[in-house]
Enzyme design. Sequence first.
Site, PDB file in Angstrom:
ATOM      1  N   GLY A  48       0.617  -1.322  -0.300  1.00 49.29           N
ATOM      2  CA  GLY A  48       0.008  -0.222  -0.428  1.00 49.29           C
ATOM      3  C   GLY A  48       0.902   1.544  -0.193  1.00 49.29           C
ATOM      4  N   VAL A  50       0.793   3.626   2.858  1.00 49.24           N
ATOM      5  CA  VAL A  50       2.118   3.601   3.226  1.00 49.24           C
ATOM      6  C   VAL A  50       3.062   2.444   3.829  1.00 49.24           C
ATOM      7  CG1 VAL A  50       1.936   3.678   6.577  1.00 49.24           C
ATOM      8  CG2 VAL A  50       0.056   5.214   4.765  1.00 49.24           C
ATOM      9  N   SER A  76      -1.110  -9.876  -3.196  1.00 48.40           N
ATOM     10  CA  SER A  76      -0.116  -9.963  -3.652  1.00 48.40           C
ATOM     11  C   SER A  76       1.119 -11.019  -3.094  1.00 48.40           C
ATOM     12  CB  SER A  76       0.581  -8.748  -3.030  1.00 48.40           C
ATOM     13  OG  SER A  76      -0.512  -7.968  -2.739  1.00 48.40           O
ATOM     14  N   CYS A 170      -3.707  11.226   9.978  1.00 48.45           N
ATOM     15  CA  CYS A 170      -2.799  11.912   9.483  1.00 48.45           C
ATOM     16  C   CYS A 170      -2.944  13.126  10.069  1.00 48.45           C
ATOM     17  CB  CYS A 170      -3.165  11.785   7.911  1.00 48.45           C
ATOM     18  SG  CYS A 170      -4.652  11.326   7.301  1.00 48.45           S
ATOM     19  N   GLN A 197      -7.693  18.113   2.064  1.00 39.21           N
ATOM     20  CA  GLN A 197      -6.914  17.225   2.532  1.00 39.21           C
ATOM     21  C   GLN A 197      -6.760  16.492   0.705  1.00 39.21           C
ATOM     22  OE1 GLN A 197      -9.601  15.806   6.174  1.00 39.21           O
ATOM     23  NE2 GLN A 197      -7.946  13.664   5.336  1.00 39.21           N
ATOM     24  N   SER A 200      -3.819  10.750  -1.196  1.00 38.95           N
ATOM     25  CA  SER A 200      -3.754  10.138  -0.622  1.00 38.95           C
ATOM     26  C   SER A 200      -3.453   9.651   0.474  1.00 38.95           C
ATOM     27  CB  SER A 200      -1.454  10.234  -0.190  1.00 38.95           C
ATOM     28  OG  SER A 200      -2.260  12.091   0.808  1.00 38.95           O
ATOM     29  N   HIS A 283      -1.415  17.379   2.920  1.00 36.14           N
ATOM     30  CA  HIS A 283      -2.688  17.647   3.605  1.00 36.14           C
ATOM     31  C   HIS A 283      -2.508  19.329   3.771  1.00 36.14           C
ATOM     32  CE1 HIS A 283      -4.764  14.056   3.441  1.00 36.14           C
ATOM     33  NE2 HIS A 283      -5.023  14.006   4.950  1.00 36.14           N
TER      34      HIS A 283
END
Lengths: 375, 375
Positions: A48, A50, A76, A170, A197, A200, A283
Amino acid sequence: MAGLAHPGSQTHLFTKLSHQPKKFTPSSRIRMSLQENAPSLAVVGVTGAVGQEFLSVLSDRDFPYRSIKMLASKRSAGKQLTFQDRNYTIEELTEDSFDGVDIALFSAGGSISKHFGPVAVDKGAIVVDNSSAFRMEEGIPLVIPEVNPEAMEGIKVGMGKGALIANPNCSTIICLMAATPLHKHAKVLRMVVSTYQAASGAGAAAMEELELQTREVLEGKPPTCNIFKQQYAFNLFSHNAPILSNGYNEEEMKLVKETRKIWNDMNVKVTATCIRVPVMRAHAESINLQFQQPLDEDTAKDILKSAPGVVVIDDRASNHFPTPLEVSNKDNVAVGRIRRDLSQDGNKGLDIFVCGDQIRKGAALNAIQIAEMLL
Amino acid sequence: MAGLAHPGSQTHLFTKLSHQPKKFTPSSRIRMSLQENAPSLAVVGVTGAVGQEFLSVLSDRDFPYRSIKMLASKRSAGKQLTFQDRNYTIEELTEDSFDGVDIALFSAGGSISKHFGPVAVDKGAIVVDNSSAFRMEEGIPLVIPEVNPEAMEGIKVGMGKGALIANPNCSTIICLMAATPLHKHAKVLRMVVSTYQAASGAGAAAMEELELQTREVLEGKPPTCNIFKQQYAFNLFSHNAPILSNGYNEEEMKLVKETRKIWNDMNVKVTATCIRVPVMRAHAESINLQFQQPLDEDTAKDILKSAPGVVVIDDRASNHFPTPLEVSNKDNVAVGRIRRDLSQDGNKGLDIFVCGDQIRKGAALNAIQIAEMLL
């Protein structure tokens, strides 16, 4: 994340997204991080946005480890990934994944964390969880290392028992990186936050959809709406998190509740309006602050200039203030537009504008800073 | 603005910009607006984004006129323009332009208004000025027809003397369209506003630059920065208006000062943070309100639903709230995310999110509604 999070990529070039696994270029300095007496790591959700940034930050910061497991969903599993000059096979996340793991970095969504977080803890791992699953649970530290390191006191690798530490949302991290140094000086009574925002925050697929939609709209075609139910290109909308019965969405309530927990102050008043804007990965937040004690803008600037992890960009003469692009791929949260709020009496109100990389300090970097404190 | 302001263009298609003069399609209904006993008009700055929208709105609303002068700078003089089935030659704006003009609609920037506004008034014209030149001048009405029509009482075409009426700033109009009905019910004591402003506020060339930059960035090229000094595509930044000594920019201070004048309330407290987002033509605003009297969210919704020029889009179940795209080319200002502010005691605080077409209600439509009141 494959090109996009390329640590050296610079501001104005819009780096393309792709699903090619990223090759983390090794250096003699970086190779040092593979050490026999260092902890064994696991990255959960490694494919992903992150997850890929976890690897990037581990490299950048020479995080020491003796082994690293690359974990993801069945889909995956079996794929190859190169990290610091070594090849890894991505493994499927199972109940047995955490045998011998010291630190597990989770970013694979709330339901995965809810199920596999306690499994990892039972095996003696210390879990740093980027999801919202455990953030508000009593007894689980919710930590921004620059803000409340004391919350995880006593939790260390090598104690022989597992633990769970939650990474804040976040928007909360970015907000509190700027607000906390001021709060410690003059005590914040109330915050009014409006967010801007980036894509992402909804993951790599959302970033790709913003790019795809933008191309389509420029060609006069109707935009593809898979991740979001409406046009995102050249548009903005209220954050797509579910709306609660009080009319706030979950993203907004995270700002309200997490601030109280992190500051250990159940009386601080927070309201937030969270909006998605067609920006790729950082952001921005417009924050109005009301203080108990007077705090003039020059003192506020000085406090922020010396705050760890914060950079002040506030050049009125040349109209230079923080932008998402300028903080993309950067560690520091940028603060600007620092000024006395004309709508509050005396020197007890400030307006500020803050930008932070959502994937980096808003997620991966903060989690790895937490992991560093465990060593 | 040729294509962009095409009144019939629909939401998700991003209409292209070009400098071809727009052809305003006539209809039998529209042809009726050319009447012998109607006022003679002049449009100053007819080639600009707002100037073109003046024509669009005059057509849409069957505004009656007996003649219309198309005025612009020397650069555009001599060019042809078709409006309601008639061909017009664009004339250079001079001191003699206003002979016999009853109503002059100005949108050519503050310095043009400052010089030629009084010239037109001396010739007996009533000037509706979209610039900021006269807004805060005492004795000059600053008018949103739905909000403070009483401010221009007694000013009519045919009185035999000129007058000047100022159109408020776009952000102020959009904010007050939503806030005023609530203010009239419960009295607003304080507003905290964060804006999400579109390219259109900086004119047609800025919209073109956003489109050009977006294409360039998607192709991996550095963005062309002529209008703005930095990348706008996939980015956002503090509004480019000059910063004043108090740290606010001029755009923000317009919201503060114009609100006080329009509401005729020197005590209302306003703070604003104005941000440009990569959206084409409609502004959004996150507004936090503090009232003197209690006002629950259901009553607020009912008040807004019956307010003229306002539409409520507030569907929590399907997460449907106002967006810039949905209000583009629309007359009404849309309000949603209406909820009790958790950070204020009792029922004396509300958060709302507002979107309005910056060129239409934020500029051209409001000016022409003012002109309609002159008849």
